[in-house]
Scaffold this motif. Structure first.
Motif, PDB file in Angstrom:
ATOM      1  N   ASN A  20     -31.238  17.725  39.909  1.00  0.00           N
ATOM      2  CA  ASN A  20     -31.338  16.842  41.070  1.00  0.00           C
ATOM      3  C   ASN A  20     -32.098  17.486  42.224  1.00  0.00           C
ATOM      4  N   SER A  21     -32.030  18.796  42.329  1.00  0.00           N
ATOM      5  CA  SER A  21     -32.733  19.486  43.417  1.00  0.00           C
ATOM      6  C   SER A  21     -34.233  19.551  43.182  1.00  0.00           C
ATOM      7  N   SER A  30     -23.028  35.840  32.838  1.00  0.00           N
ATOM      8  CA  SER A  30     -23.615  37.166  32.646  1.00  0.00           C
ATOM      9  C   SER A  30     -24.475  37.566  33.843  1.00  0.00           C
ATOM     10  N   ARG A  31     -25.767  37.324  33.783  1.00  0.00           N
ATOM     11  CA  ARG A  31     -26.682  37.849  34.797  1.00  0.00           C
ATOM     12  C   ARG A  31     -26.690  37.046  36.093  1.00  0.00           C
ATOM     13  N   PHE A  32     -26.329  35.755  36.032  1.00  0.00           N
ATOM     14  CA  PHE A  32     -26.506  34.891  37.196  1.00  0.00           C
ATOM     15  C   PHE A  32     -25.233  34.094  37.494  1.00  0.00           C
ATOM     16  N   PRO A  33     -24.208  34.745  38.026  1.00  0.00           N
ATOM     17  CA  PRO A  33     -22.948  34.035  38.289  1.00  0.00           C
ATOM     18  C   PRO A  33     -23.092  32.895  39.287  1.00  0.00           C
ATOM     19  N   GLY A  34     -24.132  32.910  40.110  1.00  0.00           N
ATOM     20  CA  GLY A  34     -24.293  31.862  41.112  1.00  0.00           C
ATOM     21  C   GLY A  34     -25.199  30.722  40.713  1.00  0.00           C
ATOM     22  N   VAL A  35     -25.653  30.689  39.460  1.00  0.00           N
ATOM     23  CA  VAL A  35     -26.599  29.652  39.063  1.00  0.00           C
ATOM     24  C   VAL A  35     -25.936  28.275  39.136  1.00  0.00           C
ATOM     25  N   PRO A  36     -26.616  27.270  39.695  1.00  0.00           N
ATOM     26  CA  PRO A  36     -26.023  25.931  39.808  1.00  0.00           C
ATOM     27  C   PRO A  36     -25.807  25.285  38.444  1.00  0.00           C
ATOM     28  N   SER A  37     -25.083  24.182  38.455  1.00  0.00           N
ATOM     29  CA  SER A  37     -24.913  23.404  37.232  1.00  0.00           C
ATOM     30  C   SER A  37     -26.234  22.736  36.877  1.00  0.00           C
ATOM     31  N   LEU A  38     -26.313  22.225  35.654  1.00  0.00           N
ATOM     32  CA  LEU A  38     -27.536  21.555  35.226  1.00  0.00           C
ATOM     33  C   LEU A  38     -27.820  20.342  36.103  1.00  0.00           C
ATOM     34  N   ASP A  39     -26.805  19.550  36.404  1.00  0.00           N
ATOM     35  CA  ASP A  39     -27.019  18.373  37.252  1.00  0.00           C
ATOM     36  C   ASP A  39     -27.559  18.782  38.618  1.00  0.00           C
ATOM     37  N   GLU A  40     -26.981  19.825  39.196  1.00  0.00           N
ATOM     38  CA  GLU A  40     -27.430  20.276  40.515  1.00  0.00           C
ATOM     39  C   GLU A  40     -28.866  20.790  40.464  1.00  0.00           C
ATOM     40  N   LEU A  41     -29.180  21.547  39.435  1.00  0.00           N
ATOM     41  CA  LEU A  41     -30.524  22.105  39.317  1.00  0.00           C
ATOM     42  C   LEU A  41     -31.546  20.995  39.093  1.00  0.00           C
ATOM     43  N   MET A  86     -43.590  14.252  41.002  1.00  0.00           N
ATOM     44  CA  MET A  86     -43.831  15.664  40.708  1.00  0.00           C
ATOM     45  C   MET A  86     -42.529  16.314  40.238  1.00  0.00           C
ATOM     46  N   ILE A  87     -42.614  17.037  39.151  1.00  0.00           N
ATOM     47  CA  ILE A  87     -41.448  17.710  38.583  1.00  0.00           C
ATOM     48  C   ILE A  87     -41.766  19.192  38.440  1.00  0.00           C
ATOM     49  N   ARG A  88     -40.860  20.027  38.935  1.00  0.00           N
ATOM     50  CA  ARG A  88     -41.016  21.469  38.749  1.00  0.00           C
ATOM     51  C   ARG A  88     -40.373  21.866  37.423  1.00  0.00           C
ATOM     52  N   THR A  89     -41.074  22.711  36.695  1.00  0.00           N
ATOM     53  CA  THR A  89     -40.599  23.096  35.366  1.00  0.00           C
ATOM     54  C   THR A  89     -41.149  24.458  35.003  1.00  0.00           C
ATOM     55  N   GLY A  90     -40.552  25.057  33.999  1.00  0.00           N
ATOM     56  CA  GLY A  90     -41.074  26.310  33.492  1.00  0.00           C
ATOM     57  C   GLY A  90     -42.325  26.083  32.670  1.00  0.00           C
ATOM     58  N   CYS A  91     -43.262  27.000  32.771  1.00  0.00           N
ATOM     59  CA  CYS A  91     -44.449  26.938  31.921  1.00  0.00           C
ATOM     60  C   CYS A  91     -43.991  27.030  30.467  1.00  0.00           C
ATOM     61  N   PRO A  92     -44.563  26.233  29.558  1.00  0.00           N
ATOM     62  CA  PRO A  92     -44.095  26.243  28.163  1.00  0.00           C
ATOM     63  C   PRO A  92     -43.931  27.660  27.632  1.00  0.00           C
ATOM     64  N   ALA A  93     -42.761  27.901  27.040  1.00  0.00           N
ATOM     65  CA  ALA A  93     -42.309  29.267  26.774  1.00  0.00           C
ATOM     66  C   ALA A  93     -42.944  29.846  25.520  1.00  0.00           C
ATOM     67  N   HIS A  94     -44.233  30.080  25.577  1.00  0.00           N
ATOM     68  CA  HIS A  94     -44.898  30.815  24.513  1.00  0.00           C
ATOM     69  C   HIS A  94     -44.772  32.312  24.815  1.00  0.00           C
ATOM     70  N   ASN A  95     -45.275  33.129  23.921  1.00  0.00           N
ATOM     71  CA  ASN A  95     -45.134  34.576  24.082  1.00  0.00           C
ATOM     72  C   ASN A  95     -46.325  35.140  24.848  1.00  0.00           C
ATOM     73  N   CYS A  96     -46.515  34.642  26.075  1.00  0.00           N
ATOM     74  CA  CYS A  96     -47.724  34.967  26.833  1.00  0.00           C
ATOM     75  C   CYS A  96     -47.583  36.232  27.654  1.00  0.00           C
ATOM     76  N   GLY A  97     -46.358  36.710  27.834  1.00  0.00           N
ATOM     77  CA  GLY A  97     -46.143  37.842  28.716  1.00  0.00           C
ATOM     78  C   GLY A  97     -45.648  37.433  30.081  1.00  0.00           C
ATOM     79  N   GLY A  98     -45.526  36.136  30.337  1.00  0.00           N
ATOM     80  CA  GLY A  98     -45.047  35.675  31.633  1.00  0.00           C
ATOM     81  C   GLY A  98     -44.097  34.504  31.495  1.00  0.00           C
ATOM     82  N   ARG A  99     -43.396  34.223  32.574  1.00  0.00           N
ATOM     83  CA  ARG A  99     -42.554  33.032  32.686  1.00  0.00           C
ATOM     84  C   ARG A  99     -42.771  32.504  34.099  1.00  0.00           C
ATOM     85  N   CYS A 100     -43.541  31.425  34.207  1.00  0.00           N
ATOM     86  CA  CYS A 100     -44.010  30.960  35.503  1.00  0.00           C
ATOM     87  C   CYS A 100     -43.486  29.565  35.808  1.00  0.00           C
TER      88      CYS A 100
END
Length: 747
Positions: free
Chosen positions: A550-551, A537-548, A1-15
C-alpha cells in the motif's frame, strides 16, 4: 507508477525500479530516486540492463505456449501442445524414471535466471524433495574456487566489512574486479568512488582496462591472465625482504608464516617464507621472477607491494574472474595472505580479502523459499554434472562426490528451471551438445524459461514462464546490502505463460502432492511468508506485505551508520575470539591441505602454478593468445540476449590489441575467426589498446548459434572454454583458454 525490484537475475545487483503502466502495459522504466540519498542508505540505482528491461519484457521471441520436441535434440524443432498434454507427459516421465533408476537419477541443475522466491529453480527443488529427492549439488559456477579457498585461511566465508567502511580505507587494490559492469552488490562502485573522494588511492589490476578502471581507478596495471598468484607472491617477497609486514600481527594471529610457526605434525614442511625465498625449490619469488610470468614490470610490482604495505588501512578486493581458472584457489589464498601479513585484517578501512561475505551475519539470504530436506544424500560439484551423465555410477570422493561413497546411477532426467547453464554457460559447448543429443544418456529433459534458449533447444518439453513483472516476488541484496525489495505483480502474464511456482504446483497435482507442495498458498501468500522469515532474522522491523504494498515504497532498508568490521573481535583478542580454523588463527599454511598429499596442485601455502593451458606451455605454439570471457553490460550472463537497445550500445565483439591484430592483418570491425581444438567462433572484432597484448576478450553469455559446419556465429566464448575443473573446489576453470585468431573468410 509502481516501485519494484529489478528482475532478480544473477547480475550482481539488486536495484529499485519505477515501472510506469498504462492500460495494462509497461510503457516506461526508471530507477530509484528516493530522497535522502546517503552513504548509510544510498539509492539503489539500476544499470542500463534494468532500465532497458521493457525490451525483454515485450520481446517478440518470448515463449507463449508449451512445446514438444519433434526433431532431434538441438535442432530446435517443436510443436505447440496443450498444458494438459505437457503436464501429463512430465508426470509420466517422472514416474518412469523413478521406477527404473530411483530418485538419484533426477537432477535440477544450477541456474540463476531468477531469485525472486516464486520464479527459479528453488520451486522445482521443493517439489523434487517432496517426491523423494534428487541428486544435489554444491558450489556454483560463479564462486566455486573462492568459496572453497577462503575458509582454508580464515575458517569462514564471512571475511568482508560492510561496504560503508571502505570510506575509511586509504588504499584500494581492485584485483580482477569490475563492479562498474558486473556490480558485485548494488552501489559497490559508488562506495569506491566515495572512498576515492576522501583521498584513497585506487589501483586496478586486470588484463583489461575495464569501465571500473576508467571510472574509479588512479592507475591501471595490465596483467597476464592466470598469473595473479605470481605477482602476489612477488609482492609478499618484497614486503618480507624489506621488513614491511606487520610482524607483531603475523606472530600473534597467524600460523605457517615461517619455520617457527608450523602446526603440529608439519614442523618440517615448507613454510610460506620458505616458498617466497626459494628455500626448497631454489627459486626466489622476486619481482624479477614474476615479471617474466605476469608481464607486470618488476619496478611496478615492488612499488605496489610497498604502497599496499605502508598506505594503511587498505583493501585488496578480489574479483571472481581470476578464480575461474585452472588453479583458481591459489590467487584467492595468496590475496588473503597479503591482507594478513600487512595487518589489514580486523581493522576499520582494512579488508581480509577472499570471498568476503558481509559481516557480521554473512549478508543477504538471496532465497528463503522453503525447499525442505532432500532425501537423496548424494551431492556433486555443480560443474561436474556432465560427468554424472557420462559416468555417474563410477563417480566417488575423488570426483568431489559427497554424502555417499559412490553415486548409485547416472543422471537420467534433468529439470532445468531458469537455467541456460546446460549448453550456453557450461564449458566446451560442443561436447555438452553431443552429450545431451544422445537420448540414451539423459532420457528426459524438461526446460522452463522465458525464451527458447540454446539449452531449451535440447529439451523434450519446454514450458513458458512469465517474467518477474508478471507474478509476485521478493528479493534482498546481492552479496551485500541491508534491504528487502518487494516485487508486486504489475502486469498479467501473456499467452499461456505461468510462474515457475504455479507450473510446479500443477506438476505436483499430477503426482498427488499438490496440497503438500503449495500448503494452499498462492504466489502472494508465499511472499508474505517470506517477509515473515526476514522479520524473524535480519529485518525485525520490516512492514507487513499489505503495508509495504500500500505504501508503494518498494523497499525496506536499514541504514548502516556503524559498519561492521570482520574479525574485529579476533584482532582484539585472538585467544578469547579464535577463528573457526583448526589452529584458531589465520592459516597461511593449511595443515588440512598439506594432509591431502597433493602439493603440486593443492599446496599448503599459496603458490603460483602454471596453468594447463598457458602461454608458457607447448600448446602456445598453435594457440598463442590467452582468451577471457568477461561480463558485459548488454547481458546478465546469457539473460537479456537479443535486447536491441543493449546490443546497439554494447555489440558482441572480440576485443584484441593492435599489437596482435597487426601481424594478422586484422582491422577494426573485421570479422575474425577465433578457434582452438574445442571449436571455432566467427564474430566482428574491435581493436583497442585497453587490453593487454597477448590477450583477447570475448564477452561471455552470447547465445551459441552454430552454422551448418558447427562454427558459432554469435560469439559464444564457451565454444572455446574447457570442461576441466579446479583441483580443490572442483570448480569451473572456464577462463583458462588458449586460442588462435585470424581474419575470417567472407561468409
Amino acid at each position: 507508477m509502481i516501485r519494484t525490484g529489478c528482475p532478480a537475475h544473477n547480475c550482481g545487483g539488486r536495484c529499485l525500479l519505477k515501472v510506469f503502466v498504462r492500460d495494462g502495459v509497461i510503457v516506461r522504466i526508471e530507477t530509484d530516486d528516493r530522497p535522502g540519498d546517503t552513504v548509510a542508505d544510498p539509492q539503489l540505482r539500476a544499470c542500463v540492463r534494468g532500465r532497458a528491461y521493457r525490451k525483454r519484457q515485450y520481446h517478440p521471441d518470448r515463449l507463449m505456449h508449451p512445446l514438444k520436441r519433434v526433431g532431434k535434440r538441438g535442432e530446435g524443432k517443436f510443436e505447440r501442445i496443450s498444458w494438459d498434454e505437457a503436464l501429463d507427459r512430465i508426470a509420466s516421465e517422472f514416474e518412469r524414471v523413478k521406477k527404473a533408476y530411483g530418485n538419484s537419477a533426477f537432477y535440477v541443475p544450477y541456474g540463476t535466471g531468477s531469485y525472486n522466491q516464486i520464479n527459479g529453480r528453488q520451486t522445482a527443488q521443493r517439489l523434487m524433495n517432496l517426491y523423494g529427492g534428487s541428486l544435489g549439488f554444491y558450489n556454483s559456477y560463479s564462486w566455486a574456487a573462492i568459496s572453497a579457498a577462503t575458509p582454508t585461511v580464515y575458517g569462514t566465508a564471512v571475511t568482508g566489512n560492510q561496504r560503508q567502511d571502505w570510506l575509511n580505507a586509504k588504499y584500494i587494490l581492485m584485483w580482477s574486479w569490475n563492479p562498474a559492469e558486473m556490480r558485485d552488490g548494488t552501489n559497490s562502485e559508488y562506495f569506491v568512488q566515495k572512498a576515492r573522494e576522501k583521498g584513497a588511492r585506487v589501483v586496478c589490476i586486470d588484463p583489461r582496462m575495464t569501465l571500473s578502471a576508467v571510472a574509479l581507478a588512479d592507475e591501471w596495471i595490465p596483467i597476464r591472465p592466470g598469473t595473479d598468484a605470481a605477482m602476489m607472491s612477488a609482492m609478499a617477497y618484497v614486503m618480507v625482504d624489506e621488513k614491511l609486514t606487520d610482524a607483531d600481527f603475523v606472530r600473534t594471529h597467524c600460523v605457517g608464516f615461517d619455520e617457527t610457526q608450523m602446526p603440529a605434525g608439519a614442523e618440517g614442511a615448507e613454510s610460506y617464507k620458505d616458498y617466497l625465498f626459494g628455500t626448497r625449490d631454489g627459486v626466489a619469488k622476486t619481482p624479477e621472477w614474476a615479471e617474466s610470468i605476469c608481464g607486470v614490470p618488476r619496478a611496478t610490482i615492488a612499488r605496489i607491494a610497498r604502497e599496499y604495505a605502508t598506505t594503511k588501512p587498505g583493501v585488496l578486493y578480489q574479483g571472481y574472474g581470476m578464480q575461474r581458472r585452472a588453479y583458481g584457489e591459489q590467487a584467492v589464498r595468496a590475496g588473503c595472505v597479503l591482507a594478513a601479513i600487512t595487518g589489514n585484517v580486523g581493522v576499520p578501512g582494512g579488508w581480509a580479502s577472499g570471498i568476503a561475505l558481509q559481516a557480521p551475519d554473512g549478508g543477504p539470504f538471496w532465497l528463503v523459499f522453503p525447499v525442505g530436506e532432500n532425501p537423496v544424500k548424494a551431492i556433486i560439484p555443480s560443474f561436474l554434472w556432465t560427468e554424472a551423465v557420462l559416468r555417474g555410477k563410477d563417480m566417488g570422493e575423488a570426483d568431489g562426490v559427497r554424502g555417499v561413497p559412490k553415486l548409485a546411477t547416472d543422471i537420467k532426467c534433468i529439470w532445468a528451471v531458469a537455467c541456460n547453464a546446460l549448453i550456453n554457460q557450461h564449458g566446451n559447448v560442443n561436447r555438452t551438445a553431443r552429450i545431451l543429443a544422445d537420448e540414451k544418456k539423459v532420457e528426459f529433459l524438461l526446460v522452463q524459461d522465458n525464451f527458447l534458449t540454446p539449452t531449451a533447444k535440447f529439451a523434450d518439453i519446454v514450458l513458458p514462464v512469465c517474467t518477474q513483472f508478471e507474478t509476485w516476488g521478493l528479493e534482498d541484496g546481492w552479496k551485500y546490502g541491508d534491504e528487502v525489495i518487494l516485487m508486486p505483480k504489475i502486469v498479467e502474464p501473456p499467452g499461456e505463460t505461468k510462474s515457475d511456482y504455479r507450473i510446479c504446483s500443477e506438476i505436483a497435482a499430477r503426482l498427488g502432492l499438490e496440497k503438500t507442495y503449495t500448503e494452499e498458498r498462492t504466489e502472494r501468500d508465499w511472499v508474505a511468508w517470506s517477509l515473515d522469515r526476514y522479520r524473524q532474522s535480519r529485518f525485525p522491523g520490516v512492514p507487513s506485505l499489505d503495508e509495504l504494498e500500500n505504501s508503494n515504497a518498494g523497499i525496506y532498508s536499514v541504514p548502516v551508520t556503524k559498519p561492521a568490521v570482520a574479525f574485529a573481535d579476533f584482532r582484539r583478542d585472538p585467544a578469547k575470539h579464535p577463528l573457526p580454523t583448526p589452529s584458531g588463527k589465520i592459516e597461511i599454511f593449511s595443515k588440512r591441505l598439506h594432509d591431502m598429499g597433493r602439493p603440486a596442485e593443492i599446496p599448503a601455502v599459496p603458490k603460483y602454478i602454471q596453468e594447463w593451458e598457458s602461454p608458457f606451455g607447448p600448446e602456445a605454439a598453435k594457440y598463442p593468445l590467452s582468451a577471457i570471457g568477461h561480463h558485459y553490460l548488454s547481458r546478465v550472463h546469457s539473460t537479456l540476449e537479443g535486447v536491441d537497445w543493449l546490443e546497439e550500445a554494447f555489440p558482441q565483439r572480440l576485443f584484441i590489441n593492435p599489437v596482435d591484430a597487426g601481424p594478422r592483418k586484422i582491422k577494426n570491425g573485421d570479422r575474425v575467426k577465433i578457434w582452438n581444438d574445442r571449436g571455432a567462433v566467427v564474430v566482428k572484432c574491435r581493436l583497442t589498446p585497453r587490453i593487454m597484448p597477448g590477450v583477447v576478450a570475448l564477452p561471455q553469455g552470447a547465445w551459441w548459434t552454430p552454422d551448418a559446419k558447427g562454427v558459432d556465429r554469435r560469439g559464444s566464448v564457451n565454444v572455446l572454454s574447457s570442461e576441466r575443473w579446479t583441483p580443490l573446489a572442483f570448480g569451473n576453470a572456464q577462463h583458462t583458454i588458449m586460442v588462435q585468431v585470424e581474419k575470417a573468410e567472407a561468409a
